[in-house]
Design a protein around this motif. Structure first.
Motif, PDB file in Angstrom:
ATOM      1  N   LEU A   1       0.819  -1.215   0.000  1.00  0.00           N
ATOM      2  CA  LEU A   1       0.000   0.000   0.000  1.00  0.00           C
ATOM      3  C   LEU A   1       0.852   1.264   0.000  1.00  0.00           C
ATOM      4  N   GLY A   2       2.175   1.107   0.105  1.00  0.00           N
ATOM      5  CA  GLY A   2       3.054   2.267   0.110  1.00  0.00           C
ATOM      6  C   GLY A   2       3.205   2.917   1.470  1.00  0.00           C
ATOM      7  N   LEU A   3       2.820   2.200   2.523  1.00  0.00           N
ATOM      8  CA  LEU A   3       2.944   2.728   3.880  1.00  0.00           C
ATOM      9  C   LEU A   3       4.204   2.184   4.536  1.00  0.00           C
ATOM     10  N   ASP A   4       4.746   2.917   5.485  1.00  0.00           N
ATOM     11  CA  ASP A   4       5.921   2.474   6.228  1.00  0.00           C
ATOM     12  C   ASP A   4       5.459   1.570   7.374  1.00  0.00           C
ATOM     13  N   PHE A   5       5.910   0.320   7.359  1.00  0.00           N
ATOM     14  CA  PHE A   5       5.572  -0.606   8.431  1.00  0.00           C
ATOM     15  C   PHE A   5       6.661  -0.518   9.497  1.00  0.00           C
ATOM     16  N   LEU A   6       6.282  -0.045  10.687  1.00  0.00           N
ATOM     17  CA  LEU A   6       7.257   0.174  11.754  1.00  0.00           C
ATOM     18  C   LEU A   6       7.490  -1.077  12.585  1.00  0.00           C
ATOM     19  N   GLY A   7       6.507  -1.968  12.655  1.00  0.00           N
ATOM     20  CA  GLY A   7       6.695  -3.176  13.441  1.00  0.00           C
ATOM     21  C   GLY A   7       5.397  -3.654  14.054  1.00  0.00           C
ATOM     22  N   ASP A   8       5.518  -4.742  14.783  1.00  0.00           N
ATOM     23  CA  ASP A   8       4.370  -5.408  15.380  1.00  0.00           C
ATOM     24  C   ASP A   8       4.480  -5.293  16.899  1.00  0.00           C
ATOM     25  N   LEU A   9       3.553  -4.587  17.504  1.00  0.00           N
ATOM     26  CA  LEU A   9       3.590  -4.365  18.946  1.00  0.00           C
ATOM     27  C   LEU A   9       3.004  -5.539  19.715  1.00  0.00           C
ATOM     28  N   GLY A  10       2.036  -6.218  19.102  1.00  0.00           N
ATOM     29  CA  GLY A  10       1.396  -7.337  19.786  1.00  0.00           C
ATOM     30  C   GLY A  10       0.566  -6.875  20.976  1.00  0.00           C
ATOM     31  N   LYS A  11       0.140  -7.824  21.771  1.00  0.00           N
ATOM     32  CA  LYS A  11      -0.611  -7.539  22.996  1.00  0.00           C
ATOM     33  C   LYS A  11      -0.122  -8.477  24.088  1.00  0.00           C
ATOM     34  N   PRO A  12      -0.068  -8.052  25.353  1.00  0.00           N
ATOM     35  CA  PRO A  12      -0.465  -6.732  25.876  1.00  0.00           C
ATOM     36  C   PRO A  12       0.505  -5.630  25.458  1.00  0.00           C
ATOM     37  N   PHE A  13       0.120  -4.371  25.723  1.00  0.00           N
ATOM     38  CA  PHE A  13       0.888  -3.215  25.307  1.00  0.00           C
ATOM     39  C   PHE A  13       2.248  -3.195  26.008  1.00  0.00           C
ATOM     40  N   ASP A  14       3.318  -3.106  25.222  1.00  0.00           N
ATOM     41  CA  ASP A  14       4.693  -3.062  25.734  1.00  0.00           C
ATOM     42  C   ASP A  14       5.225  -1.649  25.500  1.00  0.00           C
ATOM     43  N   MET A  15       5.392  -0.867  26.584  1.00  0.00           N
ATOM     44  CA  MET A  15       5.759   0.537  26.441  1.00  0.00           C
ATOM     45  C   MET A  15       7.145   0.717  25.819  1.00  0.00           C
ATOM     46  N   GLN A  16       8.122  -0.094  26.225  1.00  0.00           N
ATOM     47  CA  GLN A  16       9.466   0.049  25.682  1.00  0.00           C
ATOM     48  C   GLN A  16       9.486  -0.298  24.201  1.00  0.00           C
ATOM     49  N   ARG A  17       8.755  -1.350  23.825  1.00  0.00           N
ATOM     50  CA  ARG A  17       8.655  -1.730  22.422  1.00  0.00           C
ATOM     51  C   ARG A  17       7.989  -0.620  21.636  1.00  0.00           C
ATOM     52  N   ALA A  18       6.954  -0.013  22.181  1.00  0.00           N
ATOM     53  CA  ALA A  18       6.267   1.094  21.505  1.00  0.00           C
ATOM     54  C   ALA A  18       7.217   2.266  21.296  1.00  0.00           C
ATOM     55  N   ALA A  19       8.021   2.585  22.311  1.00  0.00           N
ATOM     56  CA  ALA A  19       8.974   3.690  22.196  1.00  0.00           C
ATOM     57  C   ALA A  19       9.985   3.418  21.086  1.00  0.00           C
ATOM     58  N   ASP A  20      10.450   2.178  20.986  1.00  0.00           N
ATOM     59  CA  ASP A  20      11.415   1.816  19.941  1.00  0.00           C
ATOM     60  C   ASP A  20      10.805   1.980  18.550  1.00  0.00           C
ATOM     61  N   LEU A  21       9.551   1.575  18.394  1.00  0.00           N
ATOM     62  CA  LEU A  21       8.895   1.669  17.092  1.00  0.00           C
ATOM     63  C   LEU A  21       8.622   3.123  16.711  1.00  0.00           C
ATOM     64  N   LEU A  22       8.286   3.940  17.685  1.00  0.00           N
ATOM     65  CA  LEU A  22       8.071   5.370  17.409  1.00  0.00           C
ATOM     66  C   LEU A  22       9.377   6.033  16.978  1.00  0.00           C
ATOM     67  N   GLU A  23      10.492   5.631  17.597  1.00  0.00           N
ATOM     68  CA  GLU A  23      11.794   6.164  17.201  1.00  0.00           C
ATOM     69  C   GLU A  23      12.123   5.763  15.774  1.00  0.00           C
ATOM     70  N   ARG A  24      11.679   4.590  15.378  1.00  0.00           N
ATOM     71  CA  ARG A  24      11.918   4.146  14.003  1.00  0.00           C
ATOM     72  C   ARG A  24      11.211   5.066  13.023  1.00  0.00           C
ATOM     73  N   HIS A  25      10.001   5.528  13.389  1.00  0.00           N
ATOM     74  CA  HIS A  25       9.291   6.467  12.514  1.00  0.00           C
ATOM     75  C   HIS A  25      10.057   7.784  12.409  1.00  0.00           C
ATOM     76  N   ILE A  26      10.574   8.258  13.526  1.00  0.00           N
ATOM     77  CA  ILE A  26      11.302   9.525  13.531  1.00  0.00           C
ATOM     78  C   ILE A  26      12.514   9.452  12.612  1.00  0.00           C
ATOM     79  N   ALA A  27      13.121   8.259  12.512  1.00  0.00           N
ATOM     80  CA  ALA A  27      14.321   8.096  11.687  1.00  0.00           C
ATOM     81  C   ALA A  27      14.018   8.008  10.200  1.00  0.00           C
ATOM     82  N   LEU A  28      12.736   7.890   9.820  1.00  0.00           N
ATOM     83  CA  LEU A  28      12.392   7.800   8.406  1.00  0.00           C
ATOM     84  C   LEU A  28      12.695   9.109   7.702  1.00  0.00           C
ATOM     85  N   PRO A  29      13.075   9.055   6.393  1.00  0.00           N
ATOM     86  CA  PRO A  29      13.281  10.284   5.642  1.00  0.00           C
ATOM     87  C   PRO A  29      12.021  11.141   5.639  1.00  0.00           C
TER      88      PRO A  29
END
Length: 398
Positions: free
Chosen positions: A101-129
């Motif tokens: 679809l042309g979207l950037d896939f940052l990763g799979d967080l799964g369940k239950p919510f993992d805050m550290q994993r979420a922070a890592d994935l958000l940082e990955r978005h910030i690093a995108l061009p």
């Protein structure tokens, strides 16, 4: 991170509350939430879109898969984080769909919510061009006039994605990737312009512009006693030009560089499409000392046959095998087999798509040595790549 805008799409109220609360604790302020795909689309149209969709898949009404399709068409999201209780096969299929679809896939967080994993994935978005909002909102391909102007004005330039030794971090070379420094849209990746360039028959023109700039960099580095192998992608149509080897030789002679500094990458699909007579060009490139790499190895059906027929010096293992390491145990067996095969055939094996330290450690245990991927470096422009080379030449400098 607080400037990121995010949509939490989750139909279970308690799970949605946990996610929103955790994201606020991470410092995010622009948080939207919805319980189904239809209401999420209405919300995004009203607010103008978000950077990231944190998306569940199983929902009543419009499910997550349908939502992602509509949202990508409307240009109201850029990146996706999955957060859903589904099996590994369905996760993999959804990941492939997101990328298509042309979207950037940052990763799979799964369940239950993992805050550290979420922070890592958000940082990955910030690093995108960076992509300007105007580009996100439209999928209109560039016109022929726009492309020709860009080629004439020198707006197309090489970015360099390093290949590194996974154990030592030593630089082994770099793959050259095309970028368009558009005067109004910012830096565009190939997905935004390559289909149009192929349609208008301008692939060859783009290739020679990138090769010329790559050789200029190699010549510059040579003056300071540094060398780096650069790998360029060849399109199937280029193989039908029997003068390609001669033109590469002339370009090398003009700058006084050996063919050993270049590698040419071809996909298996490209080799199948190439006329038999054009394979002469590949033999001639190898005779000049250039490397020849089979890209996306394992993605097709006749890789082994082609490896036996043609003088390859390198094999690049398709990134899909790395992504499946955790969920498909057989992927590890395939990778270990590729390592043994490459060693037996005296080929360099490069693993593509390495994104996490966990993947790196697993690949090392399977015998892999050389890789490229976001864990080591994203594609770099010329100045950033030059700085990286300088750091590798003086590892103690900061």
């Amino acid at each position: 991170m607080k400037n990121l805008s995010i949509l939490v799409l989750e139909d279970e109220p308690f799970q949605r509350l946990i996610a929103v609360t955790a994201l606020r604790q991470l410092g995010l302020e622009k948080i939207h939430e919805a319980a189904d795909g239809a209401s999420a689309l209405s919300l995004l149209e009203a607010c103008g879109g978000v950077d990231i969709a944190l998306c569940d898949l199983r929902m009543s009404g419009m499910d997550g898969a349908a939502f992602l399709r509509h949202a990508s068409q409307a240009g109201v999201i850029r990146s996706v984080i999955l957060s859903s209780e589904v099996g590994p096969e369905l996760r993999q299929a959804t990941t492939a769909m997101i990328r298509c679809l042309g979207l950037d896939f940052l990763g799979d967080l799964g369940k239950p919510f993992d805050m550290q994993r979420a922070a890592d994935l958000l940082e990955r978005h910030i690093a995108l061009p960076t992509r300007p909002e105007a580009l996100v909102a439209t999928n209109a391909p560039p016109s022929l006039e726009e492309i020709l102007r860009g080629l004439e004005q020198g707006e197309f330039e090489p970015y360099f994605q390093p290949k590194v030794c996974m154990r030592s971090g030593e630089l082994q070379g770099a793959e050259v990737l095309a970028r368009w420094r558009h005067p109004h849209r910012g830096v565009l990746s190939p997905g935004h312009f390559l289909p149009a360039i192929e349609h208008h028959g301008l692939v060859d023109c783009l290739f020679w512009r990138l090769l010329e700039q790559g050789l200029e960099l190699q010549q510059e580095l040579g003056l300071s006693g540094r060398q780096v192998n650069l790998a360029f992608n060849l399109h199937p149509r280029q193989l039908s030009n029997l003068d390609i080897a001669e033109r590469v030789g002339q370009a090398l002679e003009l700058v006084g560089l050996p063919g050993s500094g270049l590698t040419f990458e071809l996909t298996e699909t490209g080799l199948l499409e190439a006329p038999a007579a054009s394979l002469e060009s590949l033999v001639r490139l190898r005779l000049m000392g250039c490397g020849l790499a089979m890209d996306d190895f394992g993605a097709g059906y006749s890789s082994l046959d082609r490896l036996c027929e043609l003088p390859f010096s390198e094999v690049k293992l398709d990134a899909a095998f790395v992504r499946k390491l955790n969920n498909q145990p057989r992927s590890g067996a395939v990778i270990r087999g590729a390592v043994a095969m490459a060693e037996a055939m005296d080929l360099t094996l490069v693993v593509e798509g390495v994104e996490t330290t966990e993947q790196r450690e697993r690949l090392l245990s399977l015998g892999c040595k050389v890789a490229q991927g976001f864990l080591f470096a994203r594609p770099l422009d010329r100045n950033s790549f030059r700085a990286l080379l300088a750091d590798h030449a003086h590892p103690g400098r900061h």
